[in-house]
Design a protein around this motif. Structure first.
Motif, PDB file in Angstrom:
ATOM      1  N   GLN A 109      39.430  36.487  33.784  1.00  0.00           N
ATOM      2  CA  GLN A 109      37.995  37.777  34.327  1.00  0.00           C
ATOM      3  C   GLN A 109      38.139  38.293  34.867  1.00  0.00           C
ATOM      4  O   GLN A 109      38.072  39.673  35.482  1.00  0.00           O
ATOM      5  CB  GLN A 109      36.532  37.358  33.661  1.00  0.00           C
ATOM      6  N   GLY A 115      38.154  41.236  29.976  1.00  0.00           N
ATOM      7  CA  GLY A 115      36.718  41.134  30.090  1.00  0.00           C
ATOM      8  C   GLY A 115      36.108  40.223  28.101  1.00  0.00           C
ATOM      9  O   GLY A 115      35.282  40.927  28.557  1.00  0.00           O
ATOM     10  N   LEU A 120      38.111  37.137  26.661  1.00  0.00           N
ATOM     11  CA  LEU A 120      37.667  35.730  27.556  1.00  0.00           C
ATOM     12  C   LEU A 120      37.775  34.346  26.775  1.00  0.00           C
ATOM     13  O   LEU A 120      38.351  33.333  27.014  1.00  0.00           O
ATOM     14  CB  LEU A 120      36.333  36.107  27.372  1.00  0.00           C
TER      15      LEU A 120
END
Length: 174
Positions: A109, A115, A120
């Motif tokens: 991240q 992101g 993620l």
């Protein structure tokens, strides 16, 4: 009197035995993955917690559910003489595994700039794979140790033969 020489299992035999253990480990781990990812998603997307907090909370709950599966199903025949030691080591190695998983997710991240929700989850999945390998080796080596084997099988066999011979001797008359 015949003598049997017992040998240690070959590497192929040990790997076959480990294959079944790895399969059981994977089954318990898969249930933990469902708990981990499901709770991560709820904490992150429903409750709005930050990814790091969501990961730590979800992983902690998965660790608890996995311990129950490992202790009472997969490793139920292993030595449980010192439950305090076992739980302490389990939590220690699980914590290291959580740090590996979370560290890889945070790296993806914050360093790689991944992101989105899918990215993620990808970082979390990769971290989980690396942490799982670490946990498997740690749990089977130090936490859920095999029952200690009897002393040298040859000595045990000789003792059994001597006892049998003693029982066959006629009792001495007084």
């Amino acid at each position: 009197m015949t003598s049997t020489i017992e040998t240690r299992p070959s590497l192929a035999q040990r790997l076959r035995g480990m294959r079944m253990e790895a399969l059981g480990f994977a089954l318990v781990g898969a249930s933990g993955v469902v708990v981990n990812f499901g709770l991560f998603w709820i904490l992150n997307h429903v409750l709005g917690l930050a990814p790091l907090r969501s990961n730590v909370g979800a992983t902690a709950v998965a660790i608890a559910s996995n311990y129950l599966g490992y202790r009472y199903w997969l490793y139920r025949d292993r030595d449980a003489a010192s439950r305090r030691r076992e739980i302490t080591l389990f939590l220690l190695f699980s914590g290291v595994g959580m740090a590996i998983e979370t560290g890889i997710m945070e790296f993806s991240q914050h360093v790689l700039g991944l992101g989105t929700s899918l990215e993620l989850l990808g970082g979390k999945f990769f971290g989980l794979v690396v942490a799982t390998v670490f946990r498997f080796v740690s749990y089977r080596t130090w936490v859920f140790k095999a029952m200690p084997e009897l002393e040298d099988p040859g000595v045990v066999q000789q003792a059994e033969l001597l006892l049998a011979a003693e029982e066959e001797r006629p009792a001495l008359a007084n």
